[in-house]
Enzyme design. Structure first.
Site, PDB file in Angstrom:
ATOM      1  N   PRO A 150       0.790  -1.230   0.000  1.00  0.00           N
ATOM      2  CA  PRO A 150       0.000   0.000   0.000  1.00  0.00           C
ATOM      3  C   PRO A 150       0.829   1.290   0.000  1.00  0.00           C
ATOM      4  O   PRO A 150       0.297   2.359   0.308  1.00  0.00           O
ATOM      5  CB  PRO A 150      -0.794  -0.124   1.306  1.00  0.00           C
ATOM      6  CG  PRO A 150       0.142  -0.839   2.222  1.00  0.00           C
ATOM      7  CD  PRO A 150       0.889  -1.815   1.347  1.00  0.00           C
ATOM      8  N   GLU A 151       2.100   1.211  -0.371  1.00  0.00           N
ATOM      9  CA  GLU A 151       2.965   2.389  -0.249  1.00  0.00           C
ATOM     10  C   GLU A 151       2.403   3.636  -0.913  1.00  0.00           C
ATOM     11  O   GLU A 151       2.528   4.748  -0.389  1.00  0.00           O
ATOM     12  CB  GLU A 151       4.354   2.086  -0.843  1.00  0.00           C
ATOM     13  CG  GLU A 151       5.299   1.373   0.098  1.00  0.00           C
ATOM     14  CD  GLU A 151       5.121  -0.130   0.062  1.00  0.00           C
ATOM     15  OE1 GLU A 151       5.938  -0.823   0.692  1.00  0.00           O
ATOM     16  OE2 GLU A 151       4.167  -0.621  -0.586  1.00  0.00           O
ATOM     17  N   LEU A 152       1.816   3.497  -2.089  1.00  0.00           N
ATOM     18  CA  LEU A 152       1.386   4.694  -2.816  1.00  0.00           C
ATOM     19  C   LEU A 152       0.277   5.440  -2.089  1.00  0.00           C
ATOM     20  O   LEU A 152       0.220   6.668  -2.153  1.00  0.00           O
ATOM     21  CB  LEU A 152       0.952   4.335  -4.241  1.00  0.00           C
ATOM     22  CG  LEU A 152       2.042   3.754  -5.152  1.00  0.00           C
ATOM     23  CD1 LEU A 152       1.572   3.743  -6.598  1.00  0.00           C
ATOM     24  CD2 LEU A 152       3.363   4.499  -5.023  1.00  0.00           C
TER      25      LEU A 152
END
Length: 250
Positions: free
Chosen positions: A127-129
């Site tokens: 889920p980095e973005l």
């Protein structure tokens, strides 16, 4: 922060750093150092797992918000070093994902040769973005190698987490097992890889397979500085703080 046990010829390395094994510079450096030592250790294979309810919940984002730029400048290179130390080890590495493997935790698992995950409600994904930060180049290449270019694009830009069965269809997970069977199965798989293939042949072939990915990691150049700059920006502009507040409310 880490526990090392021996199960015959298999080294079992367990993350034991707080309730969810959050990645910070200290843990990244400790695990990377241990993997570098394992290169010359008598152990023929390695199992990487977590203590408690998580494999690793990813970066310690609260420290990114509170400690700001100095923390980001130390953390991102340490994260690269962690992923590369696992990805490059010339011995069989099996990740036994015992619980949540989020963001950097998912990349850490993907750096192994085989990923086994316990069945249940734990999630794995990238889920980095939506956190607001880019994956470092090393992480991108680990994911591309693990699942292929098309699925890597979907997983990274989709910025979602997945239940074990769904993660198996993406290639992030090779096999889903009952929780009680996970660690014994991981040790058995690691030992099988180590005993069925001569060690030098395995190391040579693993390096062959990963050579292009490693070359792209080495060629990141100025991209590394731009990655850190974006981590610094998200730690200070409120985006990551809002993300933390949103997941806390769930």
């Amino acid at each position: 922060m880490i526990e090392l046990e021996r199960d015959g010829d298999v080294a079992v390395l367990r993350l034991a750093h707080g309730p969810v094994n959050a990645l910070d510079p200290e843990l990244c450096d400790a695990v990377a150092d241990r993997f570098r030592e394992l290169a010359t250790d008598p152990a023929r294979a390695v199992v990487l797992t977590g203590a408690g309810r998580a494999f690793s919940a990813g970066a310690d984002l609260r420290r990114l918000v509170t400690d700001g730029e100095p923390y980001a400048r130390r953390f991102v290179p340490a994260l690269d070093g962690l992923f590369r130390s696992v990805f490059e080890l010339g011995k069989p590495v099996v990740a036994a994902v015992n619980g949540h493997a989020i963001a950097g935790g998912a990349v850490l698992a993907a750096a192994a040769d085989v990923v086994l995950m316990a069945d249940g409600s734990a999630r794995i994904g990238l889920p980095e973005l939506v956190v607001g930060v880019p994956l470092p180049r090393v992480a991108v290449e680990v994911v591309r190698y693990a699942v292929g270019d098309q699925m890597a694009r979907a997983l990274i830009t989709g910025a979602a987490t997945h239940l074990p069965g769904d993660a198996r269809t993406t290639g992030l997970v090779d096999e889903v097992l009952p929780a009680d069977d996970l660690l014994p199965a991981a040790v058995e798989r690691a030992l099988s890889m180590a005993t069925r293939i001569p060690a030098d042949t395995f190391a040579f072939t693993k390096a062959q397979l990963r050579r292009d990915a490693l070359a792209r990691m080495d060629g990141a150049g100025a991209e590394a500085a731009a990655t850190i700059d974006l981590w610094i920006r998200r730690g200070s502009d409120g985006w990551t703080q809002r993300y933390l507040e949103s997941v806390t409310r769930k």
